[in-house]
Write a protein that holds these residues in place. Structure first.
Motif, PDB file in Angstrom:
ATOM      1  N   ALA A 275      33.172  37.911  39.820  1.00  0.00           N
ATOM      2  CA  ALA A 275      31.730  38.152  39.872  1.00  0.00           C
ATOM      3  C   ALA A 275      31.430  39.506  40.505  1.00  0.00           C
ATOM      4  CB  ALA A 275      31.042  37.027  40.649  1.00  0.00           C
ATOM      5  N   GLU A 276      32.144  39.839  41.582  1.00  0.00           N
ATOM      6  CA  GLU A 276      31.935  41.139  42.224  1.00  0.00           C
ATOM      7  C   GLU A 276      32.385  42.276  41.311  1.00  0.00           C
ATOM      8  OE1 GLU A 276      32.756  43.471  46.451  1.00  0.00           O
ATOM      9  OE2 GLU A 276      33.714  41.524  46.090  1.00  0.00           O
ATOM     10  N   LEU A 277      33.491  42.095  40.626  1.00  0.00           N
ATOM     11  CA  LEU A 277      33.998  43.141  39.737  1.00  0.00           C
ATOM     12  C   LEU A 277      33.061  43.380  38.557  1.00  0.00           C
ATOM     13  CD1 LEU A 277      37.770  42.173  39.756  1.00  0.00           C
ATOM     14  CD2 LEU A 277      36.807  44.325  40.608  1.00  0.00           C
ATOM     15  N   PHE A 278      32.522  42.321  37.980  1.00  0.00           N
ATOM     16  CA  PHE A 278      31.567  42.498  36.883  1.00  0.00           C
ATOM     17  C   PHE A 278      30.316  43.233  37.369  1.00  0.00           C
ATOM     18  CE2 PHE A 278      33.532  38.797  34.424  1.00  0.00           C
ATOM     19  CZ  PHE A 278      34.023  39.621  33.418  1.00  0.00           C
ATOM     20  N   ALA A 279      29.890  42.943  38.603  1.00  0.00           N
ATOM     21  CA  ALA A 279      28.747  43.655  39.165  1.00  0.00           C
ATOM     22  C   ALA A 279      29.069  45.138  39.340  1.00  0.00           C
ATOM     23  CB  ALA A 279      28.337  43.029  40.499  1.00  0.00           C
ATOM     24  N   TRP A 280      30.296  45.455  39.757  1.00  0.00           N
ATOM     25  CA  TRP A 280      30.714  46.853  39.883  1.00  0.00           C
ATOM     26  C   TRP A 280      30.704  47.532  38.512  1.00  0.00           C
ATOM     27  CZ3 TRP A 280      35.617  46.936  43.543  1.00  0.00           C
ATOM     28  CH2 TRP A 280      35.205  46.642  44.851  1.00  0.00           C
ATOM     29  N   TYR A 281      31.173  46.823  37.487  1.00  0.00           N
ATOM     30  CA  TYR A 281      31.167  47.392  36.135  1.00  0.00           C
ATOM     31  C   TYR A 281      29.734  47.658  35.684  1.00  0.00           C
ATOM     32  CZ  TYR A 281      31.899  47.865  31.099  1.00  0.00           C
ATOM     33  OH  TYR A 281      31.898  48.332  29.803  1.00  0.00           O
ATOM     34  N   ASP A 282      28.858  46.688  35.894  1.00  0.00           N
ATOM     35  CA  ASP A 282      27.461  46.824  35.480  1.00  0.00           C
ATOM     36  C   ASP A 282      26.786  47.995  36.181  1.00  0.00           C
ATOM     37  OD1 ASP A 282      25.987  45.639  33.508  1.00  0.00           O
ATOM     38  OD2 ASP A 282      25.030  44.159  34.801  1.00  0.00           O
ATOM     39  N   ALA A 283      27.231  48.274  37.421  1.00  0.00           N
ATOM     40  CA  ALA A 283      26.676  49.392  38.183  1.00  0.00           C
ATOM     41  C   ALA A 283      27.405  50.701  37.908  1.00  0.00           C
ATOM     42  CB  ALA A 283      26.727  49.073  39.677  1.00  0.00           C
ATOM     43  N   ASP A 284      28.325  50.687  36.940  1.00  0.00           N
ATOM     44  CA  ASP A 284      29.090  51.866  36.530  1.00  0.00           C
ATOM     45  C   ASP A 284      29.964  52.409  37.659  1.00  0.00           C
ATOM     46  OD1 ASP A 284      29.852  53.545  34.457  1.00  0.00           O
ATOM     47  OD2 ASP A 284      28.436  55.114  35.017  1.00  0.00           O
ATOM     48  N   ARG A 285      30.479  51.509  38.506  1.00  0.00           N
ATOM     49  CA  ARG A 285      31.374  51.919  39.594  1.00  0.00           C
ATOM     50  C   ARG A 285      32.838  51.873  39.162  1.00  0.00           C
ATOM     51  NH1 ARG A 285      30.330  49.014  45.108  1.00  0.00           N
ATOM     52  NH2 ARG A 285      31.405  50.890  45.847  1.00  0.00           N
ATOM     53  N   ILE A 286      33.159  51.058  38.154  1.00  0.00           N
ATOM     54  CA  ILE A 286      34.518  50.990  37.622  1.00  0.00           C
ATOM     55  C   ILE A 286      34.450  51.010  36.104  1.00  0.00           C
ATOM     56  CG2 ILE A 286      35.598  49.813  39.582  1.00  0.00           C
ATOM     57  CD1 ILE A 286      35.219  47.173  38.162  1.00  0.00           C
ATOM     58  N   GLN A 287      35.504  51.539  35.483  1.00  0.00           N
ATOM     59  CA  GLN A 287      35.544  51.650  34.029  1.00  0.00           C
ATOM     60  C   GLN A 287      36.988  51.517  33.568  1.00  0.00           C
ATOM     61  OE1 GLN A 287      33.061  51.995  31.617  1.00  0.00           O
ATOM     62  NE2 GLN A 287      34.812  51.634  30.255  1.00  0.00           N
ATOM     63  N   PRO A 288      37.312  50.496  32.764  1.00  0.00           N
ATOM     64  CA  PRO A 288      38.697  50.333  32.295  1.00  0.00           C
ATOM     65  C   PRO A 288      39.185  51.557  31.530  1.00  0.00           C
ATOM     66  CG  PRO A 288      37.412  48.368  31.815  1.00  0.00           C
ATOM     67  CD  PRO A 288      36.434  49.413  32.275  1.00  0.00           C
ATOM     68  N   HIS A 289      40.446  51.906  31.788  1.00  0.00           N
ATOM     69  CA  HIS A 289      41.095  52.972  31.029  1.00  0.00           C
ATOM     70  C   HIS A 289      41.963  52.315  29.971  1.00  0.00           C
ATOM     71  CE1 HIS A 289      43.180  56.793  30.215  1.00  0.00           C
ATOM     72  NE2 HIS A 289      44.281  56.047  30.148  1.00  0.00           N
ATOM     73  N   ILE A 290      41.650  52.564  28.714  1.00  0.00           N
ATOM     74  CA  ILE A 290      42.384  51.979  27.586  1.00  0.00           C
ATOM     75  C   ILE A 290      43.018  53.119  26.810  1.00  0.00           C
ATOM     76  CG2 ILE A 290      42.199  50.597  25.481  1.00  0.00           C
ATOM     77  CD1 ILE A 290      39.654  49.321  26.725  1.00  0.00           C
ATOM     78  N   SER A 291      44.345  53.163  26.792  1.00  0.00           N
ATOM     79  CA  SER A 291      45.009  54.276  26.116  1.00  0.00           C
ATOM     80  C   SER A 291      45.187  54.031  24.621  1.00  0.00           C
ATOM     81  CB  SER A 291      46.378  54.556  26.756  1.00  0.00           C
ATOM     82  OG  SER A 291      47.268  53.467  26.567  1.00  0.00           O
ATOM     83  N   HIS A 292      45.264  52.765  24.205  1.00  0.00           N
ATOM     84  CA  HIS A 292      45.476  52.455  22.796  1.00  0.00           C
ATOM     85  C   HIS A 292      44.659  51.227  22.401  1.00  0.00           C
ATOM     86  CE1 HIS A 292      49.133  54.677  23.920  1.00  0.00           C
ATOM     87  NE2 HIS A 292      49.244  55.022  22.651  1.00  0.00           N
ATOM     88  N   VAL A 293      43.992  51.310  21.254  1.00  0.00           N
ATOM     89  CA  VAL A 293      43.346  50.159  20.615  1.00  0.00           C
ATOM     90  C   VAL A 293      43.952  50.037  19.219  1.00  0.00           C
ATOM     91  CG1 VAL A 293      41.197  49.126  19.803  1.00  0.00           C
ATOM     92  CG2 VAL A 293      41.209  50.474  21.918  1.00  0.00           C
ATOM     93  N   LEU A 294      44.589  48.889  18.948  1.00  0.00           N
ATOM     94  CA  LEU A 294      45.323  48.686  17.699  1.00  0.00           C
ATOM     95  C   LEU A 294      44.854  47.404  17.024  1.00  0.00           C
ATOM     96  CD1 LEU A 294      48.912  49.423  19.068  1.00  0.00           C
ATOM     97  CD2 LEU A 294      47.465  51.003  17.772  1.00  0.00           C
ATOM     98  N   PRO A 295      45.001  47.303  15.695  1.00  0.00           N
ATOM     99  CA  PRO A 295      44.656  46.056  15.004  1.00  0.00           C
ATOM    100  C   PRO A 295      45.724  44.987  15.221  1.00  0.00           C
ATOM    101  CG  PRO A 295      45.513  47.643  13.438  1.00  0.00           C
ATOM    102  CD  PRO A 295      45.400  48.365  14.755  1.00  0.00           C
TER     103      PRO A 295
END
Length: 321
Positions: A275-295
């Motif tokens: 719940a705290e982490l989702f709140a941080w995401y919503d507040a733009d305090r954290i952002q996942p780093h994704i190096s690859h998106v594949l099918p």
């Protein structure tokens, strides 16, 4: 439905056509949009993970998608809801059935790809640094494997918690990613003596180790008195053997963290953390780093990226409806 199905620990999984399951009591049926890959998937393929399901099964620990059906007794979820689920299995498929207790509603601002990359990586680092090690502002945090799926979130969260962060990774490109996530000091594991480099920076109060092997030994020897050492995983393939008498010299504490285990004995700790982490995401305090998106039909390629350490942050499999 298509699913990456494992029938033997001796041969690779195969993309197979399976029947869609129906949700039972307390379960939800999810049309899967994305699945995050984890090192644990590789261990499951070999039967070496602590929570490897009995064969046969579909790989994929964490997913995001849309609820299509709900089983008897389910409250809090309805068809059309966007959810993130830590199912522990069955994620690399077009459709999955999961216990509703393992699902959370996604923030409206979150993409399916971010949600699939979020729970294990951020949840592990948040519980490890906050709940287990109780990292304090002004302390020094050493992160091994700092550009990996969990390591990069440890850099990010450690900085948010007020620590001075030393990031250790292999090569300048990975170190640059750790720097952008907030690392104050960088150590190249390929060319530098980790023990001497950390000592030159004054040592560490907390070590976050998802690597094991020689890097654990170097971090252990360069830690400050009363340091806390978190064992998160062993990407090197070498599980360290700790001599108990060595803990006495500097009054060190070594502690383990298995994020998924909290679902069985203290689920409120895990759900409160998310719940705290989702709140941080919503507040733009954290952002996942994704190096690859594949099918989905390239999921094995994604797993090889993890095995060969050619990815940074997370690898996500996008699954079309």
């Amino acid at each position: 439905m298509r699913a990456l199905h494992l029938t033997s620990h001796e041969i690779p999984p195969v993309l197979s056509d399976l029947s869609e399951p129906n949700p039972g009591p307390g379960q939800i049926g999810v049309r899967i949009a994305a699945c995050g890959l984890n090192f644990a998937d590789l261990l499951m393929m070999q039967g070496r993970y602590q929570d490897t399901p009995p064969l046969p099964f579909t790989l994929g620990l964490e997913v995001s998608g849309t609820v299509e059906r709900v089983g008897d007794g389910v409250t809090g979820f309805a068809p059309g809801d966007r959810v993130a689920v830590f199912g522990g299995r069955d994620g690399l498929a077009e459709y999955g059935v999961f216990d509703a207790s393992r699902a959370v509603l996604m923030p409206d601002s979150m993409s399916f790809e971010d949600a699939a990359a979020f729970q294990i990586a951020y949840g592990t680092s948040h519980l490890a640094l906050g709940h287990r090690a109780q990292l304090q502002p002004g302390e020094t945090l050493l992160v091994l494997g700092a550009a990996g799926g969990v390591g990069l979130t440890a850099v990010e969260i450690g900085k948010l918690m007020g620590a001075t962060v030393i990031a250790c990774a292999r090569g300048p490109e990975k170190l640059e990613i750790a720097r952008k996530a907030g690392a104050d000091h960088l150590i190249d594991a390929r060319s530098e003596d980790i023990r001497e480099a950390v000592r030159a920076l004054g040592g560490s109060d907390v070590v976050y180790d998802a690597v094991g092997g020689d890097q654990f030994t170097a971090a252990f020897r360069s830690a400050k008195p009363e340091a806390r050492i978190l064992t998160i995983g062993f990407a090197s393939g070498d599980v360290p053997q700790i001599k108990a008498n060595h803990l006495l010299v500097k009054n060190l504490t070594v502690m383990g963290l298995y994020w998924g285990g909290y679902l069985t004995f203290r689920p409120e700790v895990l759900t409160g953390s998310l719940a705290e982490l989702f709140a941080w995401y919503d507040a733009d305090r954290i952002q996942p780093h994704i190096s690859h998106v594949l099918p989905l039909d390239r999921a094995m390629e994604g797993l090889e990226l993890l095995r060969e350490r050619k990815s940074t942050g997370k690898v996500v499999i996008r699954i079309p409806g």
